[in-house]
Write a protein that holds these residues in place. Structure first.
Motif, PDB file in Angstrom:
ATOM      1  N   SER A 105      73.635  93.013  19.062  1.00  0.00           N
ATOM      2  CA  SER A 105      74.512  92.317  18.486  1.00  0.00           C
ATOM      3  C   SER A 105      74.725  91.091  19.409  1.00  0.00           C
ATOM      4  O   SER A 105      74.880  89.980  18.685  1.00  0.00           O
ATOM      5  CB  SER A 105      75.742  93.187  18.386  1.00  0.00           C
ATOM      6  OG  SER A 105      76.305  93.361  19.792  1.00  0.00           O
ATOM      7  N   GLY A 106      74.551  91.149  20.632  1.00  0.00           N
ATOM      8  CA  GLY A 106      74.623  90.197  21.361  1.00  0.00           C
ATOM      9  C   GLY A 106      73.382  88.940  21.476  1.00  0.00           C
ATOM     10  O   GLY A 106      73.908  87.666  21.082  1.00  0.00           O
ATOM     11  N   LEU A 107      72.442  89.574  21.223  1.00  0.00           N
ATOM     12  CA  LEU A 107      71.157  88.563  21.299  1.00  0.00           C
ATOM     13  C   LEU A 107      71.258  87.998  19.770  1.00  0.00           C
ATOM     14  O   LEU A 107      71.115  86.633  19.862  1.00  0.00           O
ATOM     15  CB  LEU A 107      69.926  89.507  21.275  1.00  0.00           C
ATOM     16  CG  LEU A 107      69.645  89.837  22.713  1.00  0.00           C
ATOM     17  CD1 LEU A 107      68.552  90.956  22.847  1.00  0.00           C
ATOM     18  CD2 LEU A 107      69.152  88.713  23.804  1.00  0.00           C
ATOM     19  N   GLN A 108      71.743  88.666  18.712  1.00  0.00           N
ATOM     20  CA  GLN A 108      71.831  88.119  17.480  1.00  0.00           C
ATOM     21  C   GLN A 108      72.923  86.786  17.285  1.00  0.00           C
ATOM     22  O   GLN A 108      73.006  86.215  16.464  1.00  0.00           O
ATOM     23  CB  GLN A 108      71.785  88.936  16.280  1.00  0.00           C
ATOM     24  CG  GLN A 108      70.436  89.777  16.402  1.00  0.00           C
ATOM     25  CD  GLN A 108      70.338  90.818  15.347  1.00  0.00           C
ATOM     26  OE1 GLN A 108      71.238  91.267  14.743  1.00  0.00           O
ATOM     27  NE2 GLN A 108      69.038  91.174  15.075  1.00  0.00           N
ATOM     28  N   SER A 109      73.837  87.030  18.113  1.00  0.00           N
ATOM     29  CA  SER A 109      75.054  86.134  18.040  1.00  0.00           C
ATOM     30  C   SER A 109      74.717  84.844  18.854  1.00  0.00           C
ATOM     31  O   SER A 109      75.544  84.068  18.740  1.00  0.00           O
ATOM     32  CB  SER A 109      76.248  86.858  18.783  1.00  0.00           C
ATOM     33  OG  SER A 109      76.265  86.853  20.112  1.00  0.00           O
ATOM     34  N   ILE A 110      73.749  84.643  19.333  1.00  0.00           N
ATOM     35  CA  ILE A 110      73.314  83.582  20.133  1.00  0.00           C
ATOM     36  C   ILE A 110      72.769  82.795  19.217  1.00  0.00           C
ATOM     37  O   ILE A 110      71.811  82.824  18.499  1.00  0.00           O
ATOM     38  CB  ILE A 110      72.271  83.783  21.176  1.00  0.00           C
ATOM     39  CG1 ILE A 110      72.678  84.804  22.288  1.00  0.00           C
ATOM     40  CG2 ILE A 110      71.884  82.265  22.092  1.00  0.00           C
ATOM     41  CD1 ILE A 110      73.941  84.470  23.047  1.00  0.00           C
ATOM     42  N   PRO A 111      73.440  81.567  18.983  1.00  0.00           N
ATOM     43  CA  PRO A 111      72.814  80.276  17.952  1.00  0.00           C
ATOM     44  C   PRO A 111      71.472  79.998  18.050  1.00  0.00           C
ATOM     45  O   PRO A 111      70.827  79.903  19.233  1.00  0.00           O
ATOM     46  CB  PRO A 111      73.844  79.374  17.973  1.00  0.00           C
ATOM     47  CG  PRO A 111      74.896  79.785  18.798  1.00  0.00           C
ATOM     48  CD  PRO A 111      74.619  80.808  19.825  1.00  0.00           C
ATOM     49  N   ARG A 112      70.793  79.845  16.923  1.00  0.00           N
ATOM     50  CA  ARG A 112      69.299  79.457  16.999  1.00  0.00           C
ATOM     51  C   ARG A 112      69.266  78.006  17.605  1.00  0.00           C
ATOM     52  O   ARG A 112      68.220  77.716  18.398  1.00  0.00           O
ATOM     53  CB  ARG A 112      69.130  79.099  15.241  1.00  0.00           C
ATOM     54  CG  ARG A 112      67.975  80.135  14.725  1.00  0.00           C
ATOM     55  CD  ARG A 112      67.842  79.423  13.387  1.00  0.00           C
ATOM     56  NE  ARG A 112      66.938  78.311  13.385  1.00  0.00           N
ATOM     57  CZ  ARG A 112      65.655  78.625  12.895  1.00  0.00           C
ATOM     58  NH1 ARG A 112      65.192  79.540  12.458  1.00  0.00           N
ATOM     59  NH2 ARG A 112      64.906  77.446  12.871  1.00  0.00           N
ATOM     60  N   GLY A 113      70.198  77.472  17.725  1.00  0.00           N
ATOM     61  CA  GLY A 113      70.425  76.133  18.440  1.00  0.00           C
ATOM     62  C   GLY A 113      69.849  75.946  19.841  1.00  0.00           C
ATOM     63  O   GLY A 113      69.416  74.999  20.392  1.00  0.00           O
ATOM     64  N   LYS A 144      78.112  87.575  28.717  1.00  0.00           N
ATOM     65  CA  LYS A 144      79.470  87.397  28.375  1.00  0.00           C
ATOM     66  C   LYS A 144      80.148  87.930  27.101  1.00  0.00           C
ATOM     67  O   LYS A 144      81.056  88.677  26.991  1.00  0.00           O
ATOM     68  CB  LYS A 144      79.710  85.962  28.402  1.00  0.00           C
ATOM     69  CG  LYS A 144      81.119  85.550  28.143  1.00  0.00           C
ATOM     70  CD  LYS A 144      81.369  84.085  28.113  1.00  0.00           C
ATOM     71  CE  LYS A 144      82.654  83.497  27.628  1.00  0.00           C
ATOM     72  NZ  LYS A 144      83.772  83.285  28.477  1.00  0.00           N
ATOM     73  N   ARG A 145      78.952  87.948  25.973  1.00  0.00           N
ATOM     74  CA  ARG A 145      79.548  88.277  24.888  1.00  0.00           C
ATOM     75  C   ARG A 145      79.757  89.824  24.684  1.00  0.00           C
ATOM     76  O   ARG A 145      80.388  90.125  23.913  1.00  0.00           O
ATOM     77  CB  ARG A 145      78.669  87.661  23.839  1.00  0.00           C
ATOM     78  CG  ARG A 145      78.731  86.353  23.648  1.00  0.00           C
ATOM     79  CD  ARG A 145      77.819  85.726  22.615  1.00  0.00           C
ATOM     80  NE  ARG A 145      77.960  84.171  22.579  1.00  0.00           N
ATOM     81  CZ  ARG A 145      77.805  83.569  21.416  1.00  0.00           C
ATOM     82  NH1 ARG A 145      77.594  84.104  20.225  1.00  0.00           N
ATOM     83  NH2 ARG A 145      77.845  82.445  21.632  1.00  0.00           N
ATOM     84  N   ILE A 146      78.823  90.787  25.363  1.00  0.00           N
ATOM     85  CA  ILE A 146      78.806  92.054  25.183  1.00  0.00           C
ATOM     86  C   ILE A 146      79.764  92.949  26.157  1.00  0.00           C
ATOM     87  O   ILE A 146      79.707  93.935  26.176  1.00  0.00           O
ATOM     88  CB  ILE A 146      77.576  92.628  25.208  1.00  0.00           C
ATOM     89  CG1 ILE A 146      76.873  92.556  26.818  1.00  0.00           C
ATOM     90  CG2 ILE A 146      76.544  91.903  24.254  1.00  0.00           C
ATOM     91  CD1 ILE A 146      75.480  93.335  26.937  1.00  0.00           C
ATOM     92  N   LEU A 147      79.940  92.284  27.049  1.00  0.00           N
ATOM     93  CA  LEU A 147      80.962  92.723  28.163  1.00  0.00           C
ATOM     94  C   LEU A 147      82.061  93.820  27.435  1.00  0.00           C
ATOM     95  O   LEU A 147      82.166  94.880  28.107  1.00  0.00           O
ATOM     96  CB  LEU A 147      81.564  91.930  29.179  1.00  0.00           C
ATOM     97  CG  LEU A 147      81.513  92.236  30.532  1.00  0.00           C
ATOM     98  CD1 LEU A 147      80.381  92.689  31.077  1.00  0.00           C
ATOM     99  CD2 LEU A 147      81.918  91.101  31.671  1.00  0.00           C
ATOM    100  N   PRO A 148      82.717  93.373  26.662  1.00  0.00           N
ATOM    101  CA  PRO A 148      84.079  94.009  26.122  1.00  0.00           C
ATOM    102  C   PRO A 148      83.448  95.594  25.461  1.00  0.00           C
ATOM    103  O   PRO A 148      84.081  96.618  26.047  1.00  0.00           O
ATOM    104  CB  PRO A 148      84.726  93.354  24.848  1.00  0.00           C
ATOM    105  CG  PRO A 148      84.285  91.980  25.507  1.00  0.00           C
ATOM    106  CD  PRO A 148      82.792  92.198  26.002  1.00  0.00           C
ATOM    107  N   ALA A 149      82.390  95.341  24.655  1.00  0.00           N
ATOM    108  CA  ALA A 149      81.639  96.444  24.034  1.00  0.00           C
ATOM    109  C   ALA A 149      81.187  97.618  25.018  1.00  0.00           C
ATOM    110  O   ALA A 149      81.049  98.648  24.951  1.00  0.00           O
ATOM    111  CB  ALA A 149      80.564  96.123  22.953  1.00  0.00           C
ATOM    112  N   MET A 150      80.445  96.814  26.170  1.00  0.00           N
ATOM    113  CA  MET A 150      79.846  97.524  27.092  1.00  0.00           C
ATOM    114  C   MET A 150      81.167  98.265  28.040  1.00  0.00           C
ATOM    115  O   MET A 150      80.631  99.565  28.101  1.00  0.00           O
ATOM    116  CB  MET A 150      79.071  96.710  28.120  1.00  0.00           C
ATOM    117  CG  MET A 150      77.637  96.365  27.602  1.00  0.00           C
ATOM    118  SD  MET A 150      76.376  97.697  27.127  1.00  0.00           S
ATOM    119  CE  MET A 150      75.837  97.892  28.502  1.00  0.00           C
ATOM    120  N   GLY A 151      82.176  97.718  28.099  1.00  0.00           N
ATOM    121  CA  GLY A 151      83.150  98.301  28.741  1.00  0.00           C
ATOM    122  C   GLY A 151      83.575  99.713  28.023  1.00  0.00           C
ATOM    123  O   GLY A 151      83.718 100.787  28.458  1.00  0.00           O
TER     124      GLY A 151
END
Lengths: 253, 217
Positions: B108-116, B142-149
């Motif tokens: 989910s984190g990897l796919q949320s990084i914009p193509r740009g 940074k993006r996955i930290l809450p879910a990992m928590g």
């Protein structure tokens, strides 16, 4: 003079949709070329093919004497990875929405690629980056992150990031489309200053007055072909082709 | 039995729980990256195998997976089980189970990084590995930290599942003490241990999030 970039008979289709249908364009050293035309006319695809973000279906592409893609019986045959890497060192690209690295400071955004990609000395790269920051009117922003900057500042950082690699040619993909008029002006000022230094540039833009002012040559692209090209004053003020006239009059409305 | 003795026993059990927790993280955090990459592989059979693996790991109880891994060597290969087998099966089951959950979070984190971001890196000449290491990964963290928590806190409590297979972690100890002492106090103490430890986990995660709050995108 030998062109910095030569694109010949460029063809590109996405599925059945032909976006580029035989575009040839050679950019001379120091030349500033503006590419104008309606959305979907192939401007962005042309730029993306030239910057190796997309691969051509047919035609050839060279940067100076470096043949990136050659025509092989109607198909574009790409050179090996080493050649592509070398080619990437010769051009820079400024994106419409900047694409700065949000987690890195302004200085890091600019100085990182010269160090990691070009293996330049960190101190020297930082010094060069600071010079570019000053030149872009961003002094004081070195240690800020992109989210602390305005859109115009971010776009100037991204121009500095591209310049830090010492490219022979700089491509701009609608560099001011995401900006309001005031911020647009500050970005255009920077591009004009680069033009005055004879930086070779290809600019996809909707800013006609800017194109007229800064470009040596204007290329009108529509339906995947170059409909008309020539000196800026001629193409914009006295277009010969009906499609160019229609496009420009629509813009003027 | 004195409270101090009970506390010592529970602490010993807690150290075992802590080991399950630590070994699982050490194994599953990196394994999850491999699984996530497999899940997004360009090779369709790889993608499908990983999908099935994730589906089984998430779709069946961890307790059952522990038993499956515990008994599989004997029933499938005829290998004699040793006293260490339970412990090994527990750690193995926890790692493969949590790797599946982590992998989906990474994805989910990897796919949320914009193509740009990838395109900017490509034009600048970064290699694929450099792009991943310097540009994509820090932003993904940074993006996955809450879910990992969430997962990490669940893991702390899940260590009690090892009780079912007979690993002497804190919950087993507490249950035995409750039975022998005819007192609910050991359960209350165990609960306090879990909660205090998770509170520390929360503090650590909070500090990590704060550290990465210097930018937003």
């Amino acid at each position: 003079m030998k062109p910095v970039m030569t694109l010949t008979g460029a063809r590109k289709a996405f599925g059945a949709h032909e976006v580029l249908r035989g575009v040839s364009l050679a950019i001379a050293p120091g030349e500033v070329v503006a590419i104008i035309g309606p959305s979907g006319g192939g401007k962005s695809t042309l730029l993306r093919c030239a910057t190796l973000l997309e691969t051509l279906d047919g035609g050839s592409l060279a940067f100076g004497d470096l043949a990136v893609a050659t025509d092989a019986g109607g198909r574009a045959a790409y050179a090996g990875r080493d050649v592509l890497k070398q080619a990437r060192g010769r051009f820079g690209l400024v994106f419409q929405n900047y694409n700065l690295f949000p987690h890195r400071t302004v200085l890091q955004n600019i100085a990182d690629a010269p160090v990691r990609v070009q293996r330049r000395n960190r101190t020297e790269a930082d010094r060069a980056a600071r010079e570019l920051i000053a030149k872009m009117g961003l002094t004081g922003c070195e240690d800020k992150v992109p989210c602390q900057l305005s859109g115009g500042q971010q776009q100037r950082v991204s121009i500095a990031r591209a310049l830090a690699m010492n490219p022979e040619i700089l491509f701009f993909d609608e560099p001011t489309s995401a900006l309001d008029p005031e911020l647009t002006a500050e970005v255009l000022r920077v591009i004009k200053a680069l033009a005055a230094e004879h930086m070779t540039m290809v600019i996809v833009t909707h800013e006609m007055s800017f194109a007229r002012e800064v470009a040596d040559r204007v290329v009108f692209l529509d339906g995947g072909v170059i409909v008309e090209e020539g000196p800026a004053a001629q193409v914009i003020d006295h277009p010969r082709e009906a499609r160019t006239q229609a496009f420009l009059s629509k813009l003027a409305e | 039995m004195s409270f101090a003795t009970m506390l010592t026993m529970l602490t010993d059990g807690f150290l075992v729980s802590l080991q399950i927790f630590a070994f699982t993280l050490i194994g599953a955090v990196p394994l999850g990256i491999v699984v996530a990459l497999g899940r997004m592989s360009r090779i369709a059979p790889v993608r499908w195998i990983v999908r099935i693996y994730i589906s089984i790991m998430r779709g069946t109880p961890l307790m059952l997976q522990m038993f499956a891994i515990y008994f599989a060597p004997y029933y499938v290969f005829g290998i004699q089980l040793t006293p260490d087998s339970k412990w090994q099966a527990t750690i193995a089951a926890f790692i493969v189970n949590y790797a599946a959950y982590f992998a989906e979070i990474y994805r989910s984190g990897l796919q949320s990084i914009p193509r740009g971001q990838y395109e900017a890196a490509e034009v600048l000449g970064y290699t694929r590995v450099q792009t991943f290491a310097y540009i994509v990964l820090p932003q993904v963290v940074k993006r996955i930290l809450p879910a990992m928590g969430n997962e990490i806190i669940t893991l702390v409590k899940d260590t009690s599942l090892a009780f079912s297979i007979g690993v002497a972690e804190m919950f087993s100890t507490a249950k035995a003490l409750v039975a022998s002492q005819v007192s609910m106090v050991p359960f209350a103490v165990a609960a306090a241990f879990y909660w205090v430890f998770n509170f520390i986990v929360e503090l650590v995660l909070g500090a990590a999030e704060k550290r990465l709050a210097y930018y937003h995108d």
